[in-house]
Design an enzyme around this catalytic site. Structure first.
Site, PDB file in Angstrom:
ATOM      1  N   CYS A 238      12.252   7.814  13.441  1.00  0.00           N
ATOM      2  CA  CYS A 238      10.910   7.898  12.865  1.00  0.00           C
ATOM      3  C   CYS A 238       9.931   6.886  13.458  1.00  0.00           C
ATOM      4  O   CYS A 238       8.730   6.981  13.197  1.00  0.00           O
ATOM      5  CB  CYS A 238      10.999   7.697  11.354  1.00  0.00           C
ATOM      6  SG  CYS A 238      11.971   8.968  10.515  1.00  0.00           S
ATOM      7  N   HIS A 317      14.021  -4.045  18.813  1.00  0.00           N
ATOM      8  CA  HIS A 317      15.213  -3.195  18.931  1.00  0.00           C
ATOM      9  C   HIS A 317      16.459  -4.012  18.620  1.00  0.00           C
ATOM     10  O   HIS A 317      16.715  -5.021  19.255  1.00  0.00           O
ATOM     11  CB  HIS A 317      15.316  -2.611  20.338  1.00  0.00           C
ATOM     12  CG  HIS A 317      16.100  -1.335  20.407  1.00  0.00           C
ATOM     13  ND1 HIS A 317      17.379  -1.210  19.908  1.00  0.00           N
ATOM     14  CD2 HIS A 317      15.773  -0.112  20.906  1.00  0.00           C
ATOM     15  CE1 HIS A 317      17.813   0.019  20.099  1.00  0.00           C
ATOM     16  NE2 HIS A 317      16.862   0.716  20.709  1.00  0.00           N
ATOM     17  N   HIS A 401      -6.118  -2.705   6.388  1.00  0.00           N
ATOM     18  CA  HIS A 401      -5.430  -1.469   6.020  1.00  0.00           C
ATOM     19  C   HIS A 401      -3.985  -1.498   6.527  1.00  0.00           C
ATOM     20  O   HIS A 401      -3.712  -2.030   7.606  1.00  0.00           O
ATOM     21  CB  HIS A 401      -6.161  -0.247   6.601  1.00  0.00           C
ATOM     22  CG  HIS A 401      -7.616  -0.228   6.301  1.00  0.00           C
ATOM     23  ND1 HIS A 401      -8.129   0.137   5.072  1.00  0.00           N
ATOM     24  CD2 HIS A 401      -8.695  -0.553   7.068  1.00  0.00           C
ATOM     25  CE1 HIS A 401      -9.439   0.043   5.097  1.00  0.00           C
ATOM     26  NE2 HIS A 401      -9.809  -0.375   6.302  1.00  0.00           N
ATOM     27  N   HIS A 405       5.347   3.540   7.287  1.00  0.00           N
ATOM     28  CA  HIS A 405       6.029   4.835   7.387  1.00  0.00           C
ATOM     29  C   HIS A 405       6.571   5.279   6.035  1.00  0.00           C
ATOM     30  O   HIS A 405       7.333   4.564   5.381  1.00  0.00           O
ATOM     31  CB  HIS A 405       7.173   4.735   8.395  1.00  0.00           C
ATOM     32  CG  HIS A 405       8.117   5.887   8.341  1.00  0.00           C
ATOM     33  ND1 HIS A 405       7.710   7.202   8.470  1.00  0.00           N
ATOM     34  CD2 HIS A 405       9.460   5.936   8.167  1.00  0.00           C
ATOM     35  CE1 HIS A 405       8.753   7.994   8.371  1.00  0.00           C
ATOM     36  NE2 HIS A 405       9.830   7.260   8.188  1.00  0.00           N
TER      37      HIS A 405
END
Length: 511
Positions: A238, A317, A401, A405
């Site tokens: 995602c 990662h 803002h 996800h």
């Protein structure tokens, strides 16, 4: 990345303690704001007296003084030439080596037709009619749905809604074309950009990677030019949407005067799980149909009409760690049916990835006041052995803002608590989850579209997009609004119903 019900045995418990413990003293609120203002403007306050003194000195210069200065320079021609040459060289070096600005001209989010809507009741009825699930699995899915934060207006592809379901390569291609071409048609109409003008194309879809690729399908459909630079990203979860943005940013540095199109989507048709492994059933409950197309440009002429400028991208990662690598895995169950397994370590892994990402992002975006406070507490704790709590920076001073996800209600709750965000900050993410479900990497753009439809985006506002994905990855992008967005002139999937939002989402919505 999806999240599961809190009290299920095969899904991890989502406790805020697994994420960074971001603590803030309410009593020191106004002191902090004052300190923030003082330090942020400290350089201006420090230099102001010197500027006043220099201005006062220059005001005493007479015409004769200026003539004497000119005569002095005439007798030092070599010095003038050397200084001028150095100035021209440094100016040229700056303009040649500086990064090209990357502008977000516009974006579009795909809104499926009404016939694709799937209420929670329809979901449960369809699941029962397939005959693939045991009664225990059906009850488990019901509990997940009731606590998911999803509403009754999300969408699923035709092949999944059919009785019996008919997932196939043909149906999966049909779904991909519907989403990609629907989003691109709207994007080209919004921007008046011709398909032939696109120089870079990036498509990301984690679980559906046919041959020819999705990017090749787009090139064929729109007859894009033969020298287009195209990429097809798969298996990146995602967070792949922000990876695509980062890749486009780097490509735009070496391809001048170019347009780049990024398409972010997921394909559900061939990835619906028809087994009874609970850790794989969560994806069925949360993932829904959707996608987005984004037009980026490095043309200076596009600055005036663009909505945003890309300031930063930060990629984290954790794949070198086995626990992180295996926490979200596509695999077969004991009956040979393929699904996506969510590990019990998922939330802890997400917390570590988030801490690493914001540690990297912080120095790029936080005001000096927050950085000094963090550094001071670090020195006190590590060097002076003082018993002080770690200071966690206030990211609300860096961003107006937040687009987090919409992977699931639990992760949104945890990030809200630990970043100390308000209901207003979380509203775009929660309403996107409620209205469209987890649309994977495209959810960030439905959230930004929500803020635009609400008229929240003002010129100069900064937006932080953050996403998690398998591997395990945590990625961020920071955008600065180049103009105030007028919702009356916008076309996005929220516009015909934005007056109905926000809505109150109950903790448990009984089906």
């Amino acid at each position: 990345m999806t999240e599961a019900k809190l009290n299920t045995p095969l899904i991890p418990s989502y406790s805020a303690r697994n994420l960074p413990d971001f603590k803030k003293s309410v009593k020191l609120k106004y002191v902090k704001l004052g300190y923030h203002y003082l330090i942020t403007h400290g350089m201006f306050l420090f230099l102001s007296p010197f500027v006043v003194v220099i201005a006062a000195q220059l005001s005493t210069f007479s015409l004769k003084d200026l003539q004497d200065l000119w005569i002095h320079l005439q007798y030092n021609l070599i010095s003038v030439i050397l200084c001028s040459t150095l100035l021209v060289f440094l100016s040229t070096l700056y303009f040649v080596t500086r990064p090209r600005p990357v502008y977000l001209v516009n974006f579009s989010c795909y809104k499926p037709e009404e016939s694709r809507k799937c209420t929670k009741k329809i979901f449960m009825d369809q699941s029962r009619l397939t005959g693939a699930f045991t009664e225990e699995s059906l009850q488990f899915q019901r509990k997940i749905l009731e606590r998911s934060g999803l509403g009754d207006s999300t969408y699923l592809p035709e092949a999944v809604l059919n009785i019996p379901p008919n997932p196939s390569m043909q149906e999966a291609r049909k779904e991909a074309e519907m989403v990609m071409f629907g989003a691109l048609d709207e994007l080209f109409a919004k921007t008046n950009v011709k398909p032939k003008d696109i120089g870079i194309l990036i498509v990301n879809c984690s679980l559906f990677n046919p041959t020819p690729s999705l990017s090749a399908m787009v090139i064929n459909h729109y007859k894009l030019r033969g020298n287009i630079v195209s990429y097809n990203l798969g298996g990146m979860g995602c967070s792949a949407g922000l990876i695509s943005i980062d890749l486009a940013k780097h490509l735009l540095q070496v391809h001048p005067n170019s347009y780049a199109v990024v398409i972010s989507m997921e394909n559900i048709t061939l990835n619906w799980y028809f087994g009874n492994d609970r850790s794989k059933l969560v994806s069925n409950c949360l993932f829904r149909l959707g996608g987005a197309a984004i037009l980026l440009s490095n043309k200076s002429s596009d600055k005036r009409r663009s909505k945003y400028r890309l300031l930063h991208t930060v990629r984290t990662h954790k794949g070198s760690d086995d626990k992180c690598f295996t926490c979200v895995t596509q695999e077969e169950d004991s009956m040979g049916k393929v699904g996506v397994t969510l590990s019990k370590d998922l939330m802890g892994v997400a917390g570590e990835a988030l801490k690493t990402n914001i540690t990297t992002l912080g120095p790029l975006v936080l005001p000096m006041s927050e950085q000094l406070l963090f550094f001071a507490t670090l020195v006190g704790k590590k060097l002076l052995k003082m018993k002080v709590k770690p200071y966690i920076p206030d990211f609300k001073l860096a961003f107006e803002h937040f687009c987090i996800h919409a992977g699931g209600r639990a992760v949104l709750d945890a990030i809200e608590n630990n970043l100390h965000l308000s209901d207003w900050h979380m509203e775009p993410s929660r309403m996107t989850l409620y209205r469209f479900g987890n649309t994977s990497s495209s959810s960030l753009w439905y959230e930004l579209a929500y803020s635009e439809a609400k008229g929240r985006i003002k010129r100069g506002d900064r937006t932080w997009q953050i996403a998690f994905g398998s591997g395990f990855k945590c990625n961020s992008a920071v955008w600065k609004a180049l103009r105030t967005i007028d919702p009356q002139k916008e076309e996005n999937p929220w516009m015909d119903e934005i007056q109905n939002f926000p809505v109150d989402v109950p903790k448990v919505a009984t089906i």
